[in-house]
Design a protein around this motif. Sequence first.
Motif, PDB file in Angstrom:
ATOM      1  N   ALA A  96      -4.335  -4.973  10.027  1.00  0.00           N
ATOM      2  CA  ALA A  96      -4.138  -5.933  10.937  1.00  0.00           C
ATOM      3  C   ALA A  96      -3.724  -7.454  10.028  1.00  0.00           C
ATOM      4  O   ALA A  96      -3.125  -8.221  10.747  1.00  0.00           O
ATOM      5  CB  ALA A  96      -4.932  -6.130  11.822  1.00  0.00           C
ATOM      6  N   SER A  97      -4.283  -7.506   9.139  1.00  0.00           N
ATOM      7  CA  SER A  97      -4.198  -8.882   8.296  1.00  0.00           C
ATOM      8  C   SER A  97      -2.586  -9.239   7.984  1.00  0.00           C
ATOM      9  O   SER A  97      -2.401 -10.205   7.716  1.00  0.00           O
ATOM     10  CB  SER A  97      -5.225  -8.968   7.190  1.00  0.00           C
ATOM     11  OG  SER A  97      -4.660  -7.835   6.255  1.00  0.00           O
ATOM     12  N   GLY A  98      -1.877  -8.159   7.752  1.00  0.00           N
ATOM     13  CA  GLY A  98      -0.369  -8.118   7.385  1.00  0.00           C
ATOM     14  C   GLY A  98      -0.093  -8.349   5.872  1.00  0.00           C
ATOM     15  O   GLY A  98       0.939  -8.586   5.578  1.00  0.00           O
ATOM     16  N   VAL A  99      -1.219  -7.863   5.087  1.00  0.00           N
ATOM     17  CA  VAL A  99      -0.844  -8.315   3.682  1.00  0.00           C
ATOM     18  C   VAL A  99       0.062  -6.978   3.046  1.00  0.00           C
ATOM     19  O   VAL A  99      -0.015  -5.925   3.918  1.00  0.00           O
ATOM     20  CB  VAL A  99      -2.429  -8.032   2.959  1.00  0.00           C
ATOM     21  CG1 VAL A  99      -3.008  -9.303   3.404  1.00  0.00           C
ATOM     22  CG2 VAL A  99      -3.117  -6.836   3.012  1.00  0.00           C
ATOM     23  N   SER A 100       0.293  -6.941   2.039  1.00  0.00           N
ATOM     24  CA  SER A 100       0.916  -5.914   1.357  1.00  0.00           C
ATOM     25  C   SER A 100       0.362  -5.354   0.054  1.00  0.00           C
ATOM     26  O   SER A 100       0.813  -4.239  -0.219  1.00  0.00           O
ATOM     27  CB  SER A 100       2.394  -6.410   0.797  1.00  0.00           C
ATOM     28  OG  SER A 100       2.245  -7.425  -0.322  1.00  0.00           O
ATOM     29  N   ALA A 101      -0.908  -6.000  -0.074  1.00  0.00           N
ATOM     30  CA  ALA A 101      -1.823  -5.289  -0.983  1.00  0.00           C
ATOM     31  C   ALA A 101      -3.230  -5.496  -0.613  1.00  0.00           C
ATOM     32  O   ALA A 101      -3.671  -6.220  -0.052  1.00  0.00           O
ATOM     33  CB  ALA A 101      -1.424  -6.091  -2.457  1.00  0.00           C
ATOM     34  N   ALA A 102      -4.089  -4.371  -0.929  1.00  0.00           N
ATOM     35  CA  ALA A 102      -5.332  -4.345  -0.632  1.00  0.00           C
ATOM     36  C   ALA A 102      -6.283  -3.930  -1.653  1.00  0.00           C
ATOM     37  O   ALA A 102      -5.729  -3.240  -2.732  1.00  0.00           O
ATOM     38  CB  ALA A 102      -5.604  -3.601   0.716  1.00  0.00           C
ATOM     39  N   ALA A 103      -7.528  -4.562  -2.024  1.00  0.00           N
ATOM     40  CA  ALA A 103      -8.363  -4.024  -2.803  1.00  0.00           C
ATOM     41  C   ALA A 103      -9.330  -3.392  -1.884  1.00  0.00           C
ATOM     42  O   ALA A 103     -10.134  -4.068  -1.177  1.00  0.00           O
ATOM     43  CB  ALA A 103      -8.773  -5.161  -3.769  1.00  0.00           C
ATOM     44  N   LYS A 136      -2.021   3.945   1.369  1.00  0.00           N
ATOM     45  CA  LYS A 136      -0.811   4.234   0.986  1.00  0.00           C
ATOM     46  C   LYS A 136       0.418   4.468   1.618  1.00  0.00           C
ATOM     47  O   LYS A 136       1.612   4.213   1.652  1.00  0.00           O
ATOM     48  CB  LYS A 136      -0.969   4.806  -0.443  1.00  0.00           C
ATOM     49  CG  LYS A 136      -1.697   4.647  -1.595  1.00  0.00           C
ATOM     50  CD  LYS A 136      -0.734   3.342  -2.168  1.00  0.00           C
ATOM     51  CE  LYS A 136       0.233   3.724  -3.028  1.00  0.00           C
ATOM     52  NZ  LYS A 136       0.873   2.788  -3.548  1.00  0.00           N
ATOM     53  N   GLN A 137      -0.163   5.425   2.641  1.00  0.00           N
ATOM     54  CA  GLN A 137       0.846   5.846   3.791  1.00  0.00           C
ATOM     55  C   GLN A 137       1.512   4.763   4.581  1.00  0.00           C
ATOM     56  O   GLN A 137       2.326   4.938   5.269  1.00  0.00           O
ATOM     57  CB  GLN A 137       0.150   6.771   4.533  1.00  0.00           C
ATOM     58  CG  GLN A 137      -0.233   8.073   3.775  1.00  0.00           C
ATOM     59  CD  GLN A 137      -1.190   9.109   4.623  1.00  0.00           C
ATOM     60  OE1 GLN A 137      -1.644   8.673   5.692  1.00  0.00           O
ATOM     61  NE2 GLN A 137      -1.350  10.379   4.054  1.00  0.00           N
ATOM     62  N   ASN A 138       0.708   3.469   4.426  1.00  0.00           N
ATOM     63  CA  ASN A 138       0.948   2.614   5.450  1.00  0.00           C
ATOM     64  C   ASN A 138       1.895   1.428   4.470  1.00  0.00           C
ATOM     65  O   ASN A 138       2.012   0.329   4.846  1.00  0.00           O
ATOM     66  CB  ASN A 138      -0.077   1.851   6.120  1.00  0.00           C
ATOM     67  CG  ASN A 138      -0.548   2.697   7.410  1.00  0.00           C
ATOM     68  OD1 ASN A 138      -0.054   2.479   8.353  1.00  0.00           O
ATOM     69  ND2 ASN A 138      -1.566   3.601   7.278  1.00  0.00           N
ATOM     70  N   GLY A 139       2.119   1.741   3.246  1.00  0.00           N
ATOM     71  CA  GLY A 139       3.083   1.041   2.351  1.00  0.00           C
ATOM     72  C   GLY A 139       2.232  -0.185   1.573  1.00  0.00           C
ATOM     73  O   GLY A 139       3.012  -0.799   1.100  1.00  0.00           O
ATOM     74  N   LEU A 140       1.015   0.207   1.511  1.00  0.00           N
ATOM     75  CA  LEU A 140       0.145  -1.167   0.779  1.00  0.00           C
ATOM     76  C   LEU A 140       0.201  -0.629  -0.764  1.00  0.00           C
ATOM     77  O   LEU A 140       0.212   0.493  -1.106  1.00  0.00           O
ATOM     78  CB  LEU A 140      -1.110  -1.267   1.382  1.00  0.00           C
ATOM     79  CG  LEU A 140      -1.215  -2.505   2.694  1.00  0.00           C
ATOM     80  CD1 LEU A 140      -0.626  -1.890   3.682  1.00  0.00           C
ATOM     81  CD2 LEU A 140      -2.585  -2.608   2.670  1.00  0.00           C
ATOM     82  N   THR A 141       0.112  -1.602  -1.666  1.00  0.00           N
ATOM     83  CA  THR A 141      -0.205  -1.575  -2.853  1.00  0.00           C
ATOM     84  C   THR A 141      -1.909  -1.504  -2.886  1.00  0.00           C
ATOM     85  O   THR A 141      -2.362  -2.491  -2.063  1.00  0.00           O
ATOM     86  CB  THR A 141       0.104  -2.732  -3.817  1.00  0.00           C
ATOM     87  OG1 THR A 141       1.585  -2.745  -3.854  1.00  0.00           O
ATOM     88  CG2 THR A 141      -0.528  -2.628  -5.254  1.00  0.00           C
ATOM     89  N   VAL A 142      -2.591  -0.630  -3.575  1.00  0.00           N
ATOM     90  CA  VAL A 142      -3.966  -0.268  -3.532  1.00  0.00           C
ATOM     91  C   VAL A 142      -4.641  -0.471  -4.577  1.00  0.00           C
ATOM     92  O   VAL A 142      -4.143  -0.082  -5.881  1.00  0.00           O
ATOM     93  CB  VAL A 142      -4.265   1.305  -2.809  1.00  0.00           C
ATOM     94  CG1 VAL A 142      -5.803   1.076  -2.895  1.00  0.00           C
ATOM     95  CG2 VAL A 142      -3.665   1.110  -1.645  1.00  0.00           C
ATOM     96  N   ALA A 170      -5.403  10.271  -5.402  1.00  0.00           N
ATOM     97  CA  ALA A 170      -5.068   9.838  -3.919  1.00  0.00           C
ATOM     98  C   ALA A 170      -3.916   8.625  -4.035  1.00  0.00           C
ATOM     99  O   ALA A 170      -3.234   8.304  -2.620  1.00  0.00           O
ATOM    100  CB  ALA A 170      -6.116   8.970  -3.206  1.00  0.00           C
ATOM    101  N   GLY A 171      -3.569   8.310  -5.091  1.00  0.00           N
ATOM    102  CA  GLY A 171      -2.497   7.274  -5.094  1.00  0.00           C
ATOM    103  C   GLY A 171      -2.797   5.688  -5.357  1.00  0.00           C
ATOM    104  O   GLY A 171      -1.819   4.850  -5.277  1.00  0.00           O
ATOM    105  N   ALA A 172      -4.002   5.559  -5.826  1.00  0.00           N
ATOM    106  CA  ALA A 172      -4.264   4.104  -6.134  1.00  0.00           C
ATOM    107  C   ALA A 172      -3.411   3.517  -7.361  1.00  0.00           C
ATOM    108  O   ALA A 172      -2.958   4.396  -8.374  1.00  0.00           O
ATOM    109  CB  ALA A 172      -5.706   4.187  -6.813  1.00  0.00           C
ATOM    110  N   ASP A 173      -2.996   2.372  -7.075  1.00  0.00           N
ATOM    111  CA  ASP A 173      -2.145   1.634  -8.102  1.00  0.00           C
ATOM    112  C   ASP A 173      -2.807   1.177  -9.285  1.00  0.00           C
ATOM    113  O   ASP A 173      -2.220   1.028 -10.430  1.00  0.00           O
ATOM    114  CB  ASP A 173      -1.247   0.762  -7.518  1.00  0.00           C
ATOM    115  CG  ASP A 173      -0.452   1.125  -6.309  1.00  0.00           C
ATOM    116  OD1 ASP A 173       0.802   1.512  -6.660  1.00  0.00           O
ATOM    117  OD2 ASP A 173      -0.930   1.113  -5.123  1.00  0.00           O
TER     118      ASP A 173
END
Length: 541
Positions: A96-103, A136-142, A170-173
Amino acid sequence: MKEQKICLYDTTLRDGTQGEGISLSVEDKLKIAKQLDQFGVPFIEGGWPGSNPKDMAFFEKVKEIPLENARITAFGSTCRPGVAAAEDDNLKAIMASGVSAAAIFGKSWDLHVTEALKTTLEENLRMISDSIQYLKQNGLTVIFDAEHFFDGYKHNPDYAMSVLKTAEAAGADWLVLCDTNGGSLPQEIFEVVSKVRSERQVPIGIHAHNDGELAVANSLAAVQAGATQVQGTFNGIGERCGNANLVSVIPNLQLKLGYRCVEPDQMNQLTKVARYVAEIANLVLPTNQPFVGNSAFAHKGGIHVSAVLKDPQTYEHIEPELIGNRRRVLVSELSGQSNLIAKVDEWNISLDRNQPEAKEVIRQVKEREFQGYQYEGAEASLSLLLLEASGQTRELFTVESFKIWIEKQTGHSISSEAMVKLRVNGQLVHTAAEGNGPVNALDNALRKALEDYFPSLAEMHLADYKVRVLDENGATAAKVRVLVESVRGGERWSTVGVSTNVIEASWEALIDSIRYLLWKEGYEVPEQEVHAEQREGIVNH
């Protein structure tokens, strides 16, 4: 010279605010984010969206700021035990925050899994995998932060490594290894990061805390072992003893180890940004903070100064200009002639080092510091001392006397009034003014008396006032040192006064403050028309 790029991940706005006494408003966080972006930080962690309304407000408002270099990241945990990632409130708040990357952080120490989370080791791996896949499925850099990784590795290396393997699958960047308790040593960090680097394909990061005062050293060791992301905060603020100080990490990596963190024209903004962050966070930046502190390139001992003036490399590990700081030469009881000449040259004062006046000034400084004066923090008073020795001061006004009245009436606050008598160009100026305390009343009266003759004084005001007791055994009769900081426009200067009477010490510092401004402005003795009411030689205000 290595040209490998090191990715900076700043967590000042999140981890930094967990430090005791640190609180940033939404506007504060936005201001700092803009500075970090201009400095060239690729990732700025804005906060934990699911934890408080203020962080959510930040994520909304930061969308309105056009960032040039940085991506705003949201922080959070993996989903909870027994809860699917898509149903987890924390992960939904990140989306909901609208970011493109999450930690997101997950447990890598089996003790925390079984004792803190009260779940199984297998369920913890499921939580990590599902959470990363969902984002990742929602398009974020993780960016996966393996919490307590080094402690976990020491106690159960197989499980700690299985956590990283799961996150990678799992796809972590990024896989960020956290020294959460801050107790690891650089050699331990190097060995463990080297091991991880040899077994995992995903880029590695380091997140070090400073409980053993080794967060910077541990971050450097991790990079040398193969980590390519460094997480930390500006000025090292953070929970307990703080985080890795990016202000020290960056120049050590770039200027000494040859890695690339920011561009050279951004590097020379390091001091400005560090001081700006401290100011916004309402912190006093330690004067001895490496690289950016006011004393980081200050030289006091006479032998040191003599050598630095010949070749700065003799006592400086880098050129201060590279990170936006500057060299300073201090004059004190430890000074020699080289210190004095350096200040004379800096201020363009004509004082021949071979004349007796030069040695006399050094003698005066040493004698005055013995009495309690301190010129390292009051360079304006020192400049006046040097000007007097060189015969370049102008007697623009003289003080005849001053009086102070302090009155306390029942039901009313204490009131203060000061009266001063000055002589300006032969005229006796007599004026009074009230103030918030006796020192403020004196300041107001003094400037009121002089502003007609020297208009620049109307633009000057007191910015700071400090009193220090020099002899605690003297109780209320002890000698005190007063430091006054004055401001006019963007310029600041400090002056000093010493006495057993705090009012007299304050007066001395105030007079020096005004005299310094008048010298800087190049005022001459004023020549005003003498009106009829002034022929008696007295002007009342």
